[in-house]
Design a protein around this motif. Structure first.
Motif, mmCIF file in Angstrom:
data_model
loop_
_atom_site.group_PDB
_atom_site.id
_atom_site.type_symbol
_atom_site.label_atom_id
_atom_site.label_comp_id
_atom_site.label_asym_id
_atom_site.label_seq_id
_atom_site.Cartn_x
_atom_site.Cartn_y
_atom_site.Cartn_z
ATOM 1 N N ILE B 32 43.843 39.080 65.400
ATOM 2 C CA ILE B 32 44.196 40.053 66.431
ATOM 3 C C ILE B 32 43.888 41.460 65.927
ATOM 4 O O ILE B 32 43.303 42.273 66.624
ATOM 5 C CB ILE B 32 45.705 39.956 66.764
ATOM 6 C CG1 ILE B 32 46.051 38.547 67.267
ATOM 7 C CG2 ILE B 32 46.097 41.020 67.778
ATOM 8 C CD1 ILE B 32 45.431 38.165 68.586
ATOM 9 N N CYS B 33 44.285 41.748 64.708
ATOM 10 C CA CYS B 33 44.094 43.091 64.155
ATOM 11 C C CYS B 33 43.027 43.049 63.070
ATOM 12 O O CYS B 33 43.244 42.477 62.000
ATOM 13 C CB CYS B 33 45.412 43.620 63.584
ATOM 14 S SG CYS B 33 45.231 45.220 62.786
ATOM 15 N N GLY B 34 41.875 43.626 63.390
ATOM 16 C CA GLY B 34 40.760 43.598 62.451
ATOM 17 C C GLY B 34 40.954 44.535 61.266
ATOM 18 O O GLY B 34 40.423 44.305 60.188
ATOM 19 N N CYS B 35 41.731 45.604 61.458
ATOM 20 C CA CYS B 35 41.950 46.542 60.348
ATOM 21 C C CYS B 35 42.739 45.880 59.233
ATOM 22 O O CYS B 35 42.451 46.072 58.059
ATOM 23 C CB CYS B 35 42.746 47.755 60.811
ATOM 24 S SG CYS B 35 41.793 48.937 61.748
ATOM 25 N N ASN B 36 43.775 45.160 59.629
ATOM 26 C CA ASN B 36 44.712 44.669 58.629
ATOM 27 C C ASN B 36 44.694 43.156 58.472
ATOM 28 O O ASN B 36 45.533 42.595 57.767
ATOM 29 C CB ASN B 36 46.128 45.166 58.971
ATOM 30 C CG ASN B 36 46.182 46.686 58.970
ATOM 31 O OD1 ASN B 36 45.820 47.314 57.979
ATOM 32 N ND2 ASN B 36 46.571 47.278 60.076
ATOM 33 N N GLY B 37 43.742 42.499 59.144
ATOM 34 C CA GLY B 37 43.604 41.055 58.989
ATOM 35 C C GLY B 37 44.849 40.284 59.391
ATOM 36 O O GLY B 37 45.333 39.439 58.641
ATOM 37 N N ALA B 64 50.116 44.719 62.095
ATOM 38 C CA ALA B 64 49.192 44.683 63.231
ATOM 39 C C ALA B 64 49.366 45.957 64.050
ATOM 40 O O ALA B 64 50.490 46.423 64.247
ATOM 41 C CB ALA B 64 49.468 43.463 64.100
ATOM 42 N N SER B 65 48.277 46.529 64.515
ATOM 43 C CA SER B 65 48.257 47.748 65.318
ATOM 44 C C SER B 65 48.723 48.974 64.539
ATOM 45 O O SER B 65 48.950 50.034 65.106
ATOM 46 C CB SER B 65 49.127 47.559 66.585
ATOM 47 O OG SER B 65 49.429 48.778 67.196
ATOM 48 N N ASN B 66 48.781 48.855 63.209
ATOM 49 C CA ASN B 66 49.342 49.948 62.416
ATOM 50 C C ASN B 66 48.282 50.912 61.886
ATOM 51 O O ASN B 66 48.611 51.871 61.224
ATOM 52 C CB ASN B 66 50.134 49.356 61.243
ATOM 53 C CG ASN B 66 51.176 50.313 60.706
ATOM 54 O OD1 ASN B 66 51.805 51.013 61.476
ATOM 55 N ND2 ASN B 66 51.325 50.360 59.403
ATOM 56 N N SER B 67 46.993 50.631 62.143
ATOM 57 C CA SER B 67 45.965 51.529 61.593
ATOM 58 C C SER B 67 45.235 52.266 62.706
ATOM 59 O O SER B 67 45.688 53.299 63.144
ATOM 60 C CB SER B 67 45.011 50.750 60.703
ATOM 61 O OG SER B 67 45.724 50.125 59.661
ATOM 62 N N CYS B 68 44.112 51.697 63.194
ATOM 63 C CA CYS B 68 43.318 52.446 64.180
ATOM 64 C C CYS B 68 43.880 52.335 65.589
ATOM 65 O O CYS B 68 43.603 53.165 66.437
ATOM 66 C CB CYS B 68 41.874 51.963 64.158
ATOM 67 S SG CYS B 68 41.647 50.364 64.951
ATOM 68 N N GLY B 69 44.649 51.274 65.871
ATOM 69 C CA GLY B 69 45.260 51.136 67.189
ATOM 70 C C GLY B 69 44.436 50.380 68.227
ATOM 71 O O GLY B 69 44.905 50.140 69.332
ATOM 72 N N THR B 70 43.194 49.993 67.872
ATOM 73 C CA THR B 70 42.346 49.293 68.838
ATOM 74 C C THR B 70 43.021 48.046 69.399
ATOM 75 O O THR B 70 42.856 47.710 70.565
ATOM 76 C CB THR B 70 41.038 48.837 68.152
ATOM 77 O OG1 THR B 70 40.439 49.982 67.595
ATOM 78 C CG2 THR B 70 40.083 48.193 69.138
ATOM 79 N N CYS B 71 43.766 47.348 68.563
ATOM 80 C CA CYS B 71 44.338 46.064 68.960
ATOM 81 C C CYS B 71 45.683 46.210 69.653
ATOM 82 O O CYS B 71 46.330 45.209 69.962
ATOM 83 C CB CYS B 71 44.482 45.177 67.725
ATOM 84 S SG CYS B 71 45.581 45.911 66.506
ATOM 85 N N THR B 72 46.127 47.442 69.894
ATOM 86 C CA THR B 72 47.474 47.647 70.432
ATOM 87 C C THR B 72 47.701 46.887 71.738
ATOM 88 O O THR B 72 48.750 46.274 71.943
ATOM 89 C CB THR B 72 47.740 49.157 70.628
ATOM 90 O OG1 THR B 72 47.591 49.787 69.368
ATOM 91 C CG2 THR B 72 49.139 49.412 71.168
HETATM 92 S S1 FES Z 1 42.426 46.638 64.778
HETATM 93 FE FE1 FES Z 1 44.570 46.630 64.591
HETATM 94 S S2 FES Z 1 45.019 48.619 63.904
HETATM 95 FE FE2 FES Z 1 42.842 48.599 63.919
#
Ligand code: FES
Ligand code: SF4
Ligand code: FES
Lengths: 112, 428
Positions: B32-37, B64-72
């Motif tokens: 779900i969250c690519g930033c944080n796996g 999850a959703s804690n970095s760039c926010g794309t997956c929010t």
């Molecule tokens: S993809 Fe989840 S915070 Fe970037």
């Protein structure tokens, strides 16, 4: 055992809600000053990915790591919230404007 | 992994009959969250096991959703699918855990009550913490600097490290330094100075940025003032690559060189950058000026873009080319450079006054509506003029090179250790 102290500088050298660093051959120590002039000394290395805590934003008796926002208690060195981790803390003493840190800092870090 | 991520993003665009159907159908190991796996199972598992009820909770416990926010969007759907209707993402989001008030309300009260310092805001609005947190302090500092130009004294300790030391922190705690190259134009003298600085300070990486300038990466914090002194000496100032403020103005060579150029796009870009630099904004602002509709400066995905045409200047805005990719919206046509500059300054000022901290122009525009923005900066000439004048007034306090200030000794405590201890004698 009586504690030995080493003088490191003055309270006024550190901005309120800020930090300064002590360089040692074994790594840096961050010395924090809170909004009400309490001082704390912590290892300047976040256990997550090594961020310099001395560059973080200081709020209350906490600091937020500048790299990925983990929050640490200045009092205990513990990570706050659900994250897990702790940084080493060092005894520090203030006498009016003068600051002293435990003289054991160098062996303490070397022993890691 | 990548497939599920893309499937997820495509789904977020909407259109499905059951809005939760697609997330429910994902397998537990779908990322779900690519930033944080973070995969789906970890998120739904944590929601169930720990009784999480808000996005903030999920961020704290799973990352999850804690970095760039794309997956929010996806994470919110997983919360909805897991705990049902008790999750209401539309509820007013407080600025942070120190207050129940949202950004807009706080800002309204800052102006209405004449609050002119961070302690005054916190006391008057009954903050629950002694001096805020790393979320609210930078936001309040921005609102105060934008709302009380010349009166509010910037609070360095409430700024993120990058804006405090005017360089970008890197993963190893060193910094990167980006001098301004007005409109992307440089000179042999500047390039020599940059090369000399890189040699002198053993700077490991020299990189051309996407914004038509040069990035020096891996500078030690204690070397920053000396690096800046040398760059200043060659006429360069801070590029503010670290700032929630004016970043780059990209240009093409326009009518100076290009056989298709209709206007002096380079000259206009330089003029805009020299006029706008130093301003603080809710989030970073990037511009581009193209000399004809072939659009070599890629102006149509910027916060603000200008496409020169034979009859003048088409001004566009609210583009994005980062976490989201979005073409700009047309703002208006201007007949002269002067008019273009006035319209853009008015637009930026309106954004400074209405934007929530960290909200890029395209998000602000989606929230307040393109029509309302046009009404202020295009249709109502007197409003435009007032916005322009407020921008010019605040620039009078903002256009100071922060590098030069620090070369001259400001905030020296940031760049030197308080004390250095060598090895004890016995250890030698
Ligand atoms: S993809 Fe989840 S915070 Fe970037
Ligand atoms: S945008 Fe037009 S004027 Fe500018 S370089 Fe491209 S073709 Fe030439
Ligand atoms: S290095 Fe400190 S939070 Fe990641």
């Amino acid at each position: 055992m009586t504690e030995e102290w080493t003088e490191i500088g003055r309270l006024s050298d550190i901005p309120r809600r800020g930090a300064r660093c002590l360089g040692t051959p074994f790594g840096r120590i961050a010395v924090f000053r809170t909004v009400d002039d309490a001082v704390f000394a912590l290892e300047d290395r976040c256990p997550h990915k090594g961020g310099p805590l001395s560059d973080g934003i200081v709020h209350g008796t906490s600091v937020t790591c500048p790299l990925h926002n983990w929050v640490f208690s200045l009092e205990t060195g513990q990570v706050q919230g659900p994250d897990k981790g702790q940084v080493q803390t060092f005894a520090i003493r203030r006498d009016q404007d003068r600051l002293f840190i435990t003289a054991s800092i160098i062996p303490a870090i070397a022993a890691e | 992994m990548r497939d599920t991520l893309i499937l997820g993003q495509a789904f977020r665009g909407g259109g499905a009959v059951d809005p939760l159907g697609a997330v429910v159908a994902l397998t537990d190991d779908a990322e779900i969250c690519g930033c944080n796996g973070v995969c789906k199972g970890k998120i739904t598992g944590a929601i169930a096991a720990k009784g999480l009820t808000s996005l903030d909770d999920v961020r704290a416990h799973t990352k999850a959703s804690n970095s760039c926010g794309t997956c929010t969007g996806l994470v919110e759907k997983l919360i909805m699918a897991t705990i049902g209707d008790s999750y209401n993402p539309a509820a007013l989001q407080p600025m942070c855990k120190c207050t129940d008030l949202g950004h807009d309300e706080i800002r309204r009260l800052i102006v209405a009550k004449g609050l002119k310092s961070i302690p005054a805001v916190m006391q008057e609005l009954e903050w629950t913490t002694s001096c805020g947190c790393a979320k609210c302090r930078p936001a309040l500092n921005y609102y105060l600097i934008a709302d009380w130009p010349g009166e509010y004294e910037d609070d360095a300790q409430s700024r993120f490290i990058n804006e405090r030391v005017h360089a970008n922190i890197q993963k190893d705690g060193t910094f990167s330094v980006v001098p301004r190259m007005w409109g992307g134009i440089t000179s042999p003298r500047q390039l020599r100075a940059i090369a000399d600085v890189a040699d002198k300070f053993a700077i490991p990486t020299v990189k051309v940025t996407g914004g038509q300038r040069i990035d020096l990466l891996g500078v030690r914090k204690e070397d920053l003032p000396a690096v800046w002194a040398d760059l200043n000496a060659a006429g360069m100032v801070s590029g503010a690559a670290y700032a929630k403020g004016l970043g780059t103005v990209k240009t093409c060579v326009g009518s100076d060189w290009c056989r298709f150029g209709t206007q002096d796009s380079t000259g206009l870009g330089v003029r805009l950058e020299k006029f706008l630099w130093g301003s603080w904004t809710p989030a970073k602002v990037k511009l581009a000026v193209s000399g004809c509709p072939r659009n070599c400066a890629e102006a149509t995905c910027k916060d603000i873009g200008i496409i020169c045409v034979d009859s003048g200047f088409d001004v566009v805005f609210a583009g994005a080319a980062g976490i989201e990719i979005k073409g700009t919206e047309p703002l208006c046509h201007a007949n002269s450079e002067d008019e273009t500059v006035e319209i853009i300054a008015a637009l930026i000022e309106l954004y400074r006054e209405q934007g929530r901290y960290l909200e890029r122009i395209y998000k602000w525009a989606a929230r307040v509506g393109i029509a309302s923005i046009k009404a202020h900066v295009v249709e109502d000439l007197s409003k435009r003029r007032l916005l322009y004048e407020r921008f010019v007034f605040s620039q009078g306090f903002a256009q100071v090179d922060p590098w030069q200030e620090r070369v001259n000794g400001k905030h020296a405590h940031e760049f030197a250790a308080m004390a250095e201890f060598g090895l004890p004698q016995a250890a030698e």
